[in-house]
Design a protein around this motif. Structure first.
Motif, PDB file in Angstrom:
ATOM      1  N   GLU A 574      37.594   1.084 -19.979  1.00 36.78           N
ATOM      2  CA  GLU A 574      37.883   0.064 -20.994  1.00 36.78           C
ATOM      3  C   GLU A 574      37.394   0.631 -22.324  1.00 36.78           C
ATOM      4  O   GLU A 574      36.258   1.081 -22.430  1.00 36.78           O
ATOM      5  N   LEU A 575      38.292   0.617 -23.306  1.00 37.48           N
ATOM      6  CA  LEU A 575      37.911   1.066 -24.644  1.00 37.48           C
ATOM      7  C   LEU A 575      37.815  -0.170 -25.520  1.00 37.48           C
ATOM      8  O   LEU A 575      38.780  -0.944 -25.650  1.00 37.48           O
ATOM      9  N   SER A 576      36.647  -0.369 -26.075  1.00 33.44           N
ATOM     10  CA  SER A 576      36.388  -1.613 -26.818  1.00 33.44           C
ATOM     11  C   SER A 576      36.042  -1.307 -28.267  1.00 33.44           C
ATOM     12  O   SER A 576      35.480  -0.260 -28.588  1.00 33.44           O
ATOM     13  N   SER A 577      36.425  -2.276 -29.126  1.00 33.89           N
ATOM     14  CA  SER A 577      36.106  -2.177 -30.549  1.00 33.89           C
ATOM     15  C   SER A 577      35.300  -3.404 -30.947  1.00 33.89           C
ATOM     16  O   SER A 577      35.592  -4.524 -30.498  1.00 33.89           O
ATOM     17  N   HIS A 578      34.311  -3.193 -31.813  1.00 32.16           N
ATOM     18  CA  HIS A 578      33.410  -4.270 -32.226  1.00 32.16           C
ATOM     19  C   HIS A 578      33.333  -4.304 -33.757  1.00 32.16           C
ATOM     20  O   HIS A 578      33.412  -3.264 -34.418  1.00 32.16           O
ATOM     21  N   THR A 579      33.169  -5.506 -34.317  1.00 27.14           N
ATOM     22  CA  THR A 579      33.044  -5.664 -35.766  1.00 27.14           C
ATOM     23  C   THR A 579      31.648  -6.187 -36.091  1.00 27.14           C
ATOM     24  O   THR A 579      30.864  -6.528 -35.200  1.00 27.14           O
ATOM     25  N   ASP A 580      31.375  -6.271 -37.382  1.00 28.93           N
ATOM     26  CA  ASP A 580      30.134  -6.938 -37.790  1.00 28.93           C
ATOM     27  C   ASP A 580      30.437  -8.435 -37.934  1.00 28.93           C
ATOM     28  O   ASP A 580      31.539  -8.893 -37.628  1.00 28.93           O
ATOM     29  N   ASP A 590      40.900 -10.434 -34.002  1.00 27.56           N
ATOM     30  CA  ASP A 590      42.208  -9.798 -34.182  1.00 27.56           C
ATOM     31  C   ASP A 590      42.062  -8.344 -34.649  1.00 27.56           C
ATOM     32  O   ASP A 590      42.737  -7.440 -34.135  1.00 27.56           O
ATOM     33  N   LEU A 591      41.162  -8.139 -35.613  1.00 24.61           N
ATOM     34  CA  LEU A 591      40.992  -6.777 -36.145  1.00 24.61           C
ATOM     35  C   LEU A 591      40.467  -5.824 -35.068  1.00 24.61           C
ATOM     36  O   LEU A 591      40.955  -4.704 -34.909  1.00 24.61           O
ATOM     37  N   SER A 592      39.484  -6.275 -34.304  1.00 23.21           N
ATOM     38  CA  SER A 592      38.906  -5.401 -33.285  1.00 23.21           C
ATOM     39  C   SER A 592      39.921  -5.093 -32.174  1.00 23.21           C
ATOM     40  O   SER A 592      39.960  -3.997 -31.633  1.00 23.21           O
ATOM     41  N   GLN A 593      40.763  -6.078 -31.833  1.00 21.61           N
ATOM     42  CA  GLN A 593      41.762  -5.838 -30.803  1.00 21.61           C
ATOM     43  C   GLN A 593      42.782  -4.802 -31.278  1.00 21.61           C
ATOM     44  O   GLN A 593      43.172  -3.895 -30.529  1.00 21.61           O
ATOM     45  N   ARG A 594      43.208  -4.969 -32.535  1.00 23.40           N
ATOM     46  CA  ARG A 594      44.168  -4.003 -33.072  1.00 23.40           C
ATOM     47  C   ARG A 594      43.572  -2.596 -33.117  1.00 23.40           C
ATOM     48  O   ARG A 594      44.239  -1.593 -32.848  1.00 23.40           O
ATOM     49  N   LEU A 613      43.801   3.145 -18.972  1.00 22.47           N
ATOM     50  CA  LEU A 613      43.142   2.665 -20.191  1.00 22.47           C
ATOM     51  C   LEU A 613      43.346   1.157 -20.348  1.00 22.47           C
ATOM     52  O   LEU A 613      44.415   0.616 -20.051  1.00 22.47           O
ATOM     53  N   GLU A 614      42.305   0.530 -20.855  1.00 24.26           N
ATOM     54  CA  GLU A 614      42.378  -0.905 -21.160  1.00 24.26           C
ATOM     55  C   GLU A 614      41.735  -1.131 -22.515  1.00 24.26           C
ATOM     56  O   GLU A 614      40.595  -0.700 -22.737  1.00 24.26           O
ATOM     57  N   ALA A 615      42.455  -1.765 -23.440  1.00 25.21           N
ATOM     58  CA  ALA A 615      41.948  -1.997 -24.797  1.00 25.21           C
ATOM     59  C   ALA A 615      41.382  -3.396 -24.906  1.00 25.21           C
ATOM     60  O   ALA A 615      42.040  -4.380 -24.528  1.00 25.21           O
ATOM     61  N   ARG A 616      40.161  -3.510 -25.431  1.00 29.10           N
ATOM     62  CA  ARG A 616      39.532  -4.828 -25.619  1.00 29.10           C
ATOM     63  C   ARG A 616      38.885  -4.889 -26.997  1.00 29.10           C
ATOM     64  O   ARG A 616      38.143  -3.983 -27.391  1.00 29.10           O
ATOM     65  N   GLY A 617      39.213  -5.946 -27.702  1.00 28.41           N
ATOM     66  CA  GLY A 617      38.554  -6.195 -28.981  1.00 28.41           C
ATOM     67  C   GLY A 617      37.566  -7.323 -28.834  1.00 28.41           C
ATOM     68  O   GLY A 617      37.939  -8.463 -28.493  1.00 28.41           O
ATOM     69  N   TYR A 618      36.290  -7.082 -29.090  1.00 29.06           N
ATOM     70  CA  TYR A 618      35.247  -8.087 -28.897  1.00 29.06           C
ATOM     71  C   TYR A 618      34.824  -8.758 -30.204  1.00 29.06           C
ATOM     72  O   TYR A 618      33.960  -9.641 -30.196  1.00 29.06           O
ATOM     73  N   GLY A 619      35.396  -8.355 -31.308  1.00 30.46           N
ATOM     74  CA  GLY A 619      35.020  -8.962 -32.583  1.00 30.46           C
ATOM     75  C   GLY A 619      33.531  -8.835 -32.817  1.00 30.46           C
ATOM     76  O   GLY A 619      32.943  -7.767 -32.683  1.00 30.46           O
ATOM     77  N   GLU A 620      32.894 -10.027 -33.122  1.00 34.24           N
ATOM     78  CA  GLU A 620      31.447 -10.028 -33.413  1.00 34.24           C
ATOM     79  C   GLU A 620      30.656 -10.631 -32.275  1.00 34.24           C
ATOM     80  O   GLU A 620      29.491 -10.966 -32.431  1.00 34.24           O
ATOM     81  N   ARG A 638      29.388  -2.381 -36.121  1.00 37.49           N
ATOM     82  CA  ARG A 638      30.787  -1.950 -36.127  1.00 37.49           C
ATOM     83  C   ARG A 638      30.874  -0.644 -35.335  1.00 37.49           C
ATOM     84  O   ARG A 638      30.546   0.412 -35.829  1.00 37.49           O
ATOM     85  N   ARG A 639      31.328  -0.713 -34.114  1.00 37.77           N
ATOM     86  CA  ARG A 639      31.287   0.456 -33.232  1.00 37.77           C
ATOM     87  C   ARG A 639      32.467   0.445 -32.281  1.00 37.77           C
ATOM     88  O   ARG A 639      33.115  -0.589 -32.089  1.00 37.77           O
ATOM     89  N   THR A 640      32.738   1.641 -31.699  1.00 40.20           N
ATOM     90  CA  THR A 640      33.748   1.781 -30.640  1.00 40.20           C
ATOM     91  C   THR A 640      33.044   2.316 -29.404  1.00 40.20           C
ATOM     92  O   THR A 640      32.279   3.277 -29.473  1.00 40.20           O
ATOM     93  N   GLU A 641      33.287   1.684 -28.279  1.00 33.71           N
ATOM     94  CA  GLU A 641      32.631   2.047 -27.033  1.00 33.71           C
ATOM     95  C   GLU A 641      33.666   2.246 -25.929  1.00 33.71           C
ATOM     96  O   GLU A 641      34.813   1.797 -26.055  1.00 33.71           O
ATOM     97  N   PHE A 642      33.217   2.912 -24.898  1.00 35.99           N
ATOM     98  CA  PHE A 642      34.022   2.905 -23.674  1.00 35.99           C
ATOM     99  C   PHE A 642      33.079   2.751 -22.495  1.00 35.99           C
ATOM    100  O   PHE A 642      31.896   3.107 -22.546  1.00 35.99           O
ATOM    101  N   LYS A 643      33.625   2.218 -21.440  1.00 41.32           N
ATOM    102  CA  LYS A 643      32.864   2.122 -20.192  1.00 41.32           C
ATOM    103  C   LYS A 643      33.813   2.297 -19.023  1.00 41.32           C
ATOM    104  O   LYS A 643      35.000   1.956 -19.098  1.00 41.32           O
ATOM    105  N   VAL A 644      33.292   2.864 -17.963  1.00 38.98           N
ATOM    106  CA  VAL A 644      34.078   3.080 -16.754  1.00 38.98           C
ATOM    107  C   VAL A 644      34.151   1.763 -16.001  1.00 38.98           C
ATOM    108  O   VAL A 644      33.125   1.147 -15.688  1.00 38.98           O
ATOM    109  N   ILE A 645      35.391   1.350 -15.734  1.00 42.97           N
ATOM    110  CA  ILE A 645      35.568   0.076 -15.037  1.00 42.97           C
ATOM    111  C   ILE A 645      36.083   0.273 -13.614  1.00 42.97           C
ATOM    112  O   ILE A 645      36.111  -0.686 -12.838  1.00 42.97           O
ATOM    113  N   GLU A 646      36.468   1.524 -13.289  1.00 43.63           N
ATOM    114  CA  GLU A 646      36.932   1.771 -11.934  1.00 43.63           C
ATOM    115  C   GLU A 646      36.839   3.264 -11.644  1.00 43.63           C
ATOM    116  O   GLU A 646      37.138   4.093 -12.503  1.00 43.63           O
TER     117      GLU A 646
END
Length: 649
Positions: A574-580, A590-594, A613-620, A638-646
């Motif tokens: 899962e590749l995730s995006s986070h905002t402040d 919306d911004l983090s998902q995009r 791959l799985e895209a997830r936007g977590y916002g704040e 404000r960061r981009t992370e990934f984690k192994v989900i399977e």
């Protein structure tokens, strides 16, 4: 008559008688010398003309025959002073031309060119002019001759040679066969040396048992004639050699090829070969092709290009050789070509005084180079001002034999051996020490033992592989200036590949001093634990304000994740995006998902299957620092992370 007058008259009579006696004596001696010359007894003629020239040093005829006696007995370099005497009074094309040949044989190239230029002015015959011009061009070409094997060195085989004639060795079935005048009881009047016979001695390569040289046991050497230039078929069942120069009027007038065949447990008596043609032809220096189906030899028969030419003859159904064919103008010249030596790789070695060379006979090869095909001089480490001929390889092209009568030898023709003395290349041994480690959650590193590391070349071919020790160490031998890659793997850890290059990490070869130089290099491979659902921050993933486009600097960081996915094909992430927290929840979601989807799209564009791959936007919603105040704290959120989900395997 007064006593004084009587004495004067008597002395005058004695003087006149002495002159008449001297004239008669000189006439008789000159006739004797000319008879010896006509009979081909050149050394005896030289002795007689030398006595005549002591009394009449300006005798043009005596000087001419003296010069010709040296030339025709293959000692043209000794004829210079006599040709000079002849050309001073009555120069002809021949006397100037051969004066040039004698000067070239002494290494006086400029004077030789002048003699050839002078010869051109003494004839209107185009062929003779062409001969002189060819000699001039050959001299001019000497400066451009380069050695084919610059590190080959010649050595006189002093323990094998005698003070007489020793030449043309060939190796067959651990025996070295050669020609020698040793032990001869008769003198060959053309050279003043003994008649030559065939000998052999045990040999391994160029190492000859010189203490046990024996006359040829296969058949009897005949007395009163020269035997030499032996050739032995590849199967050892046929011996061909040259025989001639007999003193008997009942024998053949010149040199001919004779053959002996192995039949019924022994060799037959040698017989005259049909390839000789007419009895007055000179035929010598035979050699077999590597398969024994072709016979090469030298001959002066009519229809050649001048002097002696090289011919080839094919084996017939009855075992004889026939269909004699001239080998053509690429090899043969207006000079003399002889002592052929064909090689299995198609190269053809021979000796010639008609191609550009240093003096008399030089060694040449007809070979195909990268850029052209043609005849090449073997170079100054093989050839000299004298005769150099009869090459035989015992280990092509590293070692073998030649014959030469160059200055500093033990006798007349001497056998020399050669070896490749190229120094072994300086070696650089590269040893790469690899340390395997793991990165802990607190960021520190520690030794990771029993990690499998595989080494690949630049073509992705496996070279080596092993497990690291309990101390996390292993070692690979590498080569200088090469590109490699390594893949490290261990259960429970992300597999990791890294490139490694030795380019620029070892001394330049021209700077090496020692024969062997050892270079030790070090590298460390750090693995990350593969834990489900544990987030790993991708550093330096930045986006422009309020945008989701992947910037070039972010792409470079995402490429690292692409490599992790390639190295670990059994994981889904899962590749995730986070905002402040500085905008509304809806805007940040919306911004983090995009942004997460843009990152995934980029990774897919690099060859990764989208199903992984799985895209997830977590916002704040997953702030690292609550109530962040500074820009640095906002950046941490404000960061981009990934984690192994399977993990599928």
């Amino acid at each position: 008559m007064k006593k004084a007058t009587y004495l004067g008259y008597f002395n005058a009579i004695l003087a006149l008688a002495g002159i008449l006696l001297l004239q008669v004596s000189c006439t008789s001696l000159q006739q004797k010398a000319q008879n010896q010359f006509s009979a081909g007894e050149y050394q005896m003629a030289i002795n007689s003309f030398a006595r005549l020239l002591e009394k009449e040093p300006d005798n043009s005829e005596a000087n001419f025959y003296m010069a010709e006696s040296y030339r025709l007995s293959n000692r043209v370099e000794k004829a210079t002073e006599y040709y000079k005497k002849v050309t001073e009074k009555d120069a002809t094309f021949e006397s100037q031309y051969y004066k040039g040949k004698s000067l070239k044989g002494q290494g006086d190239y400029e004077a030789a060119k002048e003699a050839f230029e002078a010869a051109k002015t003494l004839t209107m015959d185009d062929e003779r002019i062409a001969l002189a011009e060819k000699e001039i061009k050959n001299i001019e070409a000497i400066s451009s001759i380069e050695p084919i094997w610059p590190n080959h060195e010649l050595e006189n085989y002093e323990l094998l040679n005698t003070s007489g004639i020793d030449y043309a060795p060939v190796l067959s079935e651990n025996y070295l066969y050669f020609t020698s005048s040793r032990g001869s009881g008769d003198m060959y009047p053309a050279t003043g040396q003994g008649y030559t016979r065939l000998f052999r001695a045990r040999a391994e390569g160029v190492n000859v048992d010189v203490q046990n040289v024996q006359t040829l046991p296969e058949f009897r050497n005949e007395s009163g004639l020269n035997q030499g230039a032996i050739a032995i078929s590849p199967d050892g069942n046929t011996i061909i050699y040259a025989r001639g120069n007999a003193g008997s009027k009942n024998d053949l007038p010149d040199v001919s090829l004779f053959a002996s065949y192995f039949r019924g447990g022994g060799f037959t008596e040698p017989i005259f070969m049909p390839v000789n043609g007419e009895p007055e032809y000179w035929n010598s220096t035979p050699a077999f092709s590597p398969d024994g189906e072709v016979l090469y030899f030298a001959s002066n028969r009519p229809g050649g290009y001048g002097g002696t030419d090289l011919y080839q003859s094919t084996k017939l159904a009855n075992g004889d050789f026939g269909n004699v064919v001239n080998m053509g103008p690429e090899i043969n010249t207006a000079g003399n070509e002889m002592f052929p030596r064909p090689m299995p790789n198609g190269e053809f070695y021979f000796s010639s005084d008609g191609h550009p060379g240093y003096g008399k006979l030089d060694l040449f090869v007809l070979r195909e180079d990268e850029d052209s095909t043609g005849v090449r001089n073997l170079g100054p480490n093989f050839n000299s001002l004298a005769d150099d001929f009869g090459i035989f390889f015992t280990d092509y092209p590293k070692e073998g034999f030649i014959t030469s009568n160059r200055e500093g030898g033990k006798g007349d023709d001497d056998i020399y051996y050669f070896k490749d003395m190229t120094p072994p290349p300086k070696v650089v041994n590269v040893l790469l020490n690899v340390q395997t480690k793991e990165r802990l959650e607190n960021g520190e590193e520690q030794v990771l033992p029993q990690t499998r590391v595989v080494l690949y070349d630049e073509n992705n071919q496996t070279i080596d592989g092993n497990f690291s020790s309990q101390n996390g160490r292993l070692r690979f031998p590498l080569e200088p200036d090469k590109n490699y890659s390594m893949i490290a793997s261990k259960n429970g850890y992300f597999t990791k590949s890294i490139p490694y290059s030795t380019v620029g990490k070892t001394p330049a070869r021209e700077d090496l001093v020692e024969q062997v130089t050892n270079v030790t290099l070090d590298t460390t491979i750090v693995l990350e634990q593969l834990v489900l659902e544990r987030a790993i921050v991708l550093e330096n993933i930045y986006y422009d304000l309020d945008k989701a486009d992947i910037r070039p600097d972010a792409a470079a960081e995402l490429d690292k994740l692409v490599q992790i996915l390639k190295d670990n094909p059994g994981i889904r992430i899962e590749l995730s995006s986070h905002t402040d927290a500085r905008a509304s929840d809806a805007y940040n979601d919306d911004l983090s998902q995009r942004r997460a989807e843009s990152a995934v799209e980029y990774i897919v564009s690099q060859g990764i299957d989208s199903d992984r791959l799985e895209a997830r936007g977590y916002g704040e919603r997953q702030l690292i620092i609550e109530n962040a105040q500074t820009e640095e704290e906002h950046q941490t959120n404000r960061r981009t992370e990934f984690k192994v989900i399977e993990i599928t395997d």
